[in-house]
Design an enzyme around this catalytic site. Structure first.
Site, short mmCIF file in Angstrom:
data_model
loop_
_atom_site.label_atom_id
_atom_site.label_comp_id
_atom_site.label_asym_id
_atom_site.label_seq_id
_atom_site.Cartn_x
_atom_site.Cartn_y
_atom_site.Cartn_z
N HIS A 47 6.95 3.84 -3.43
CA HIS A 47 7.85 3.43 -2.35
C HIS A 47 9.25 3.05 -2.82
O HIS A 47 10.26 3.50 -2.27
CB HIS A 47 7.24 2.26 -1.58
CG HIS A 47 6.06 2.66 -0.77
ND1 HIS A 47 6.17 3.19 0.49
CD2 HIS A 47 4.75 2.63 -1.05
CE1 HIS A 47 4.97 3.47 0.96
NE2 HIS A 47 4.09 3.13 0.04
N ALA A 56 4.59 -2.33 0.46
CA ALA A 56 5.43 -1.15 0.51
C ALA A 56 6.68 -1.40 1.36
O ALA A 56 7.78 -0.92 1.04
CB ALA A 56 4.63 0.01 1.10
N ARG A 111 10.42 -0.63 -0.01
CA ARG A 111 11.37 0.30 0.62
C ARG A 111 12.71 -0.40 0.86
O ARG A 111 13.79 0.16 0.58
CB ARG A 111 10.82 0.81 1.96
CG ARG A 111 9.55 1.64 1.83
CD ARG A 111 9.79 2.99 1.20
NE ARG A 111 10.62 3.86 2.00
CZ ARG A 111 10.17 4.82 2.81
NH1 ARG A 111 8.88 5.02 2.92
NH2 ARG A 111 10.99 5.58 3.50
N ASP A 166 -15.81 -12.89 -3.92
CA ASP A 166 -14.47 -13.47 -4.04
C ASP A 166 -14.56 -14.94 -4.39
O ASP A 166 -15.44 -15.64 -3.90
CB ASP A 166 -13.68 -13.29 -2.74
CG ASP A 166 -12.17 -13.45 -2.96
OD1 ASP A 166 -11.75 -14.45 -3.56
OD2 ASP A 166 -11.42 -12.56 -2.53
N ASP A 208 6.94 -3.65 -6.49
CA ASP A 208 5.90 -4.62 -6.88
C ASP A 208 6.12 -5.25 -8.25
O ASP A 208 5.26 -6.00 -8.72
CB ASP A 208 4.52 -3.93 -6.87
CG ASP A 208 3.98 -3.74 -5.47
OD1 ASP A 208 4.70 -4.06 -4.50
OD2 ASP A 208 2.84 -3.26 -5.33
N SER A 255 -0.50 4.71 -1.75
CA SER A 255 -1.81 4.04 -1.71
C SER A 255 -2.11 3.50 -0.32
O SER A 255 -3.28 3.33 0.05
CB SER A 255 -1.84 2.91 -2.74
OG SER A 255 -1.76 3.45 -4.03
N CYS A 256 -1.06 3.20 0.44
CA CYS A 256 -1.24 2.69 1.80
C CYS A 256 -2.05 3.67 2.65
O CYS A 256 -2.72 3.26 3.61
CB CYS A 256 0.10 2.49 2.50
SG CYS A 256 1.35 1.81 1.45
P1 FAD Z 1 3.88 1.42 -7.25
O1 FAD Z 1 3.26 1.88 -5.98
O2 FAD Z 1 3.15 0.45 -8.07
O3 FAD Z 1 4.16 2.72 -8.10
C1 FAD Z 1 4.86 2.70 -9.31
C2 FAD Z 1 4.99 4.12 -9.78
O4 FAD Z 1 5.77 4.13 -10.98
C3 FAD Z 1 3.64 4.74 -10.14
O5 FAD Z 1 3.57 6.02 -9.57
C4 FAD Z 1 3.65 4.78 -11.66
O6 FAD Z 1 2.90 5.85 -12.20
C5 FAD Z 1 5.13 4.92 -11.96
N1 FAD Z 1 5.51 4.35 -13.27
C6 FAD Z 1 5.22 3.09 -13.70
N2 FAD Z 1 5.73 2.90 -14.92
C7 FAD Z 1 6.37 4.05 -15.26
C8 FAD Z 1 7.08 4.46 -16.42
N3 FAD Z 1 7.25 3.63 -17.46
N4 FAD Z 1 7.59 5.71 -16.46
C9 FAD Z 1 7.41 6.55 -15.40
N5 FAD Z 1 6.74 6.21 -14.29
C10 FAD Z 1 6.23 4.98 -14.21
N6 FAD Z 1 1.75 -2.03 1.49
C11 FAD Z 1 2.17 -2.06 2.78
O7 FAD Z 1 3.30 -2.48 3.06
N7 FAD Z 1 1.36 -1.63 3.79
C12 FAD Z 1 0.11 -1.14 3.57
O8 FAD Z 1 -0.59 -0.74 4.51
C13 FAD Z 1 -0.36 -1.11 2.22
N8 FAD Z 1 -1.60 -0.63 1.95
C14 FAD Z 1 -2.01 -0.56 0.65
C15 FAD Z 1 -3.28 -0.04 0.38
C16 FAD Z 1 -3.72 0.06 -0.93
C17 FAD Z 1 -5.10 0.62 -1.20
C18 FAD Z 1 -2.88 -0.36 -2.00
C19 FAD Z 1 -3.34 -0.24 -3.42
C20 FAD Z 1 -1.62 -0.88 -1.74
C21 FAD Z 1 -1.17 -0.99 -0.42
N9 FAD Z 1 0.09 -1.51 -0.12
C22 FAD Z 1 0.52 -1.57 1.19
C23 FAD Z 1 0.99 -1.98 -1.20
C24 FAD Z 1 1.94 -0.86 -1.60
O9 FAD Z 1 1.23 0.29 -1.93
C25 FAD Z 1 2.79 -1.31 -2.78
O10 FAD Z 1 3.47 -2.49 -2.42
C26 FAD Z 1 3.82 -0.24 -3.14
O11 FAD Z 1 3.17 0.94 -3.53
C27 FAD Z 1 4.75 -0.70 -4.25
O12 FAD Z 1 5.60 0.33 -4.56
P2 FAD Z 1 6.35 0.38 -5.94
O13 FAD Z 1 7.45 1.39 -5.80
O14 FAD Z 1 6.71 -0.97 -6.40
O15 FAD Z 1 5.33 0.89 -7.05
#
Ligand code: FAD
Length: 452
Positions: free
Chosen positions: A10, A301, A305, A179, A283, A41-42
């Site tokens: 995201h 997410a 965003r 839990d 995150d 993952s959402c």
């Molecule tokens: P992440 O999703 O953690 O992704 C990070 C990306 O960076 C990954 O693809 C990883 O491979 C890549 N990466 C990491 N380090 C490196 C590196 N050194 N070099 C290259 N690439 C790298 N949030 C909501 O708001 N609503 C929802 O309904 C919701 N449902 C969810 C359901 C599930 C099952 C899960 C697990 C999460 C959910 N979330 C939801 C939370 C949401 O998915 C996360 O908050 C969001 O994905 C965070 O995005 P991000 O960009 O921080 O990184």
């Protein structure tokens, strides 16, 4: 100008969009260490339950689409070092084992977090899974239809744990949730809601083992898990799904940008890190939290965003602070739809806050509308500051979808509104949708009475 974005979920996706909005011709390199960009993952539950058929559709971006927009996409390419003085990143290209340095003018880090792998005995056994990202999605999907998997233990009863529990219960497996918290969803909802939900969850053949940590993953003698101990009992498990929080994926950034004691990247409200020209989102950072005026860790997410877009705006000199959020979230479990935002009575002490709350239960529409026509019971709880009536949080639940009310409360918190402001606020009435006094009005009027 050359922009490098690390991470394609995201935060990374929105950073790329934000850069392109400011400068459609920008030179952008977008790095993802996994073999697929922008998996969400959402959307995993929708895939696991078969609503979305193809795992590759659970995404916003494709390499082809990004290329069309002029973005250079590098999959299976990990950034393992950042040199802020030289303005370079080191790339490990897992496609062919090569390595190289790349120069950036502006760098966006959205490396997110990885699931906690609990340090319990037996955590190296086979069939101990996590629930995040495309690889786990594919592996979990296979287990939903594996006849050898009859018992599933989900460790952690937050949103993700409940999604996992529902998926496997609907797939006909017996599920146990373990839990440390005494209540499911204890960080999201107060007991007026979780008492109802716990019963619904148990009625759907999920055993709740609450109030004690997972002690050990028990070996079946062949290197596979066969059970999980908690509170002196062993719960049968052909599969364990760990959903007990996340940790930031930031170890490679030590020395490049300032990290806090949990490994979170320190940012200011412009999403700037301690290093010049490096921004962060998602995150792996804390977010400004509207109810307290401080920052908080809220891995969503929606936050990622907003942070990604804010980072991009600031990289282009707009000087826009991140809008404080209230941690608004929603979920549906076994037919119940609920949402919450801000402070709950159960979490107030964590923030050092004294709160007051009112609870209202009502029907969604006027009483003359039959239940069968969508007139379900609604639970609503409004939490406020007893000193001045400032709105601090709310929770809502029903079999009908009434979750959008929570967005209104989120905005009220962001705007610093008080219960007085909500008591007679203008909300529409039409018996097809609502009541003459919206449930937020009713709760706020009750709160005003309590304050006086
Ligand atoms: P992440 O999703 O953690 O992704 C990070 C990306 O960076 C990954 O693809 C990883 O491979 C890549 N990466 C990491 N380090 C490196 C590196 N050194 N070099 C290259 N690439 C790298 N949030 C909501 O708001 N609503 C929802 O309904 C919701 N449902 C969810 C359901 C599930 C099952 C899960 C697990 C999460 C959910 N979330 C939801 C939370 C949401 O998915 C996360 O908050 C969001 O994905 C965070 O995005 P991000 O960009 O921080 O990184």
């Amino acid at each position: 100008m050359k922009y490098i974005v690390v991470g394609s979920s995201h935060g990374g996706y929105e950073s790329v969009r934000g850069i392109l909005k400011e400068d459609p011709k920008a030179e952008i390199q977008w790095y993802e260490m996994g073999d697929f960009i922008s998996f969400l993952s959402c959307g995993m539950q929708l895939y696991l339950e078969g609503v979305v058929k193809d795992v590759n559709n659970v995404s916003y971006a494709t390499p082809e689409g990004a290329k069309k927009a002029g973005v250079h996409v590098f999959e299976k390419s990990e950034i393992n070092h950042v040199d802020p003085d030289k303005h370079t990143v080191h790339v490990l290209d897992h496609n062919n084992g090569s390595e190289r340095d790349e120069h950036y003018d502006k760098l966006f880090l959205s490396v997110g977090a990885v699931p906690n792998h609990l340090p319990v005995k037996g955590n190296d056994l086979k069939n101990v899974y996590a629930m995040r990202g495309r690889d786990w999605a594919i592996r979990l999907k296979a287990k939903t239809v594996d006849p050898d998997v009859k018992n599933v233990v989900v460790v952690g009863s937050g949103y993700i744990g409940l999604e996992a529990a529902e998926v496997f219960a609907k797939a006909g497996k017996h599920v146990t949730m373990i839990d440390l918290n005494k209540r499911v969803l204890g960080n999201y909802l107060d007991s007026e809601f979780t008492d109802v939900l716990s019963k619904v969850i148990e009625d759907n053949h999920v055993t709740l083992a609450m109030g004690a940590p997972a002690g050990e993953y028990v070996d079946n003698g062949k290197g596979y898990v066969k059970g999980v101990t908690a509170n002196g009992k062993e719960y049968p498990a052909d599969l364990v799904v760990e959903t007990a929080g996340v940790k930031p994926a930031t170890s490679f950034l030590k020395g490049a940008v300032d990290l806090d004691g949990h490994g979170l990247i320190k940012v200011n409200k412009y999403m700037e890190t301690s290093a010049k020209d490096i921004y962060a989102a998602g995150d792996s950072i804390e977010v400004p939290f509207a109810p307290t005026g401080k920052t908080s860790y809220i891995a969503l997410a929606s936050n990622a965003r907003r942070e990604g877009r804010t980072a991009a705006l600031n990289a282009f000199g707009h000087h826009v602070p991140m809008t404080p959020v209230s941690g608004s979230s929603a979920l549906s479990i076994f037919g119940y739809k609920f949402a919450s935002t801000g402070i709950k009575e159960g979490t107030a002490s964590k923030f050092g806050l004294k709160t007051e709350s009112v609870v209202v239960t009502d029907t969604k529409r006027p009483k003359f509308v039959p239940d069968k026509d969508g007139n379900a019971k609604v639970w609503f709880k409004l939490t406020f500051d007893p000193k001045d009536g400032r709105v601090l949080g709310a929770q809502i639940m029903s079999k009908e979808d009434v979750t959008a009310n929570i967005n209104t409360i989120s905005l009220a918190i962001q705007a610093g509104l008080k219960v007085n402001d909500l008591a007679y606020a203008d909300f529409f009435f039409q018996p097809g949708f609502d009541r003459p006094w919206n449930i937020m009005n009713v709760a706020a009027q009750k709160a005003v009475d309590k304050l006086n």
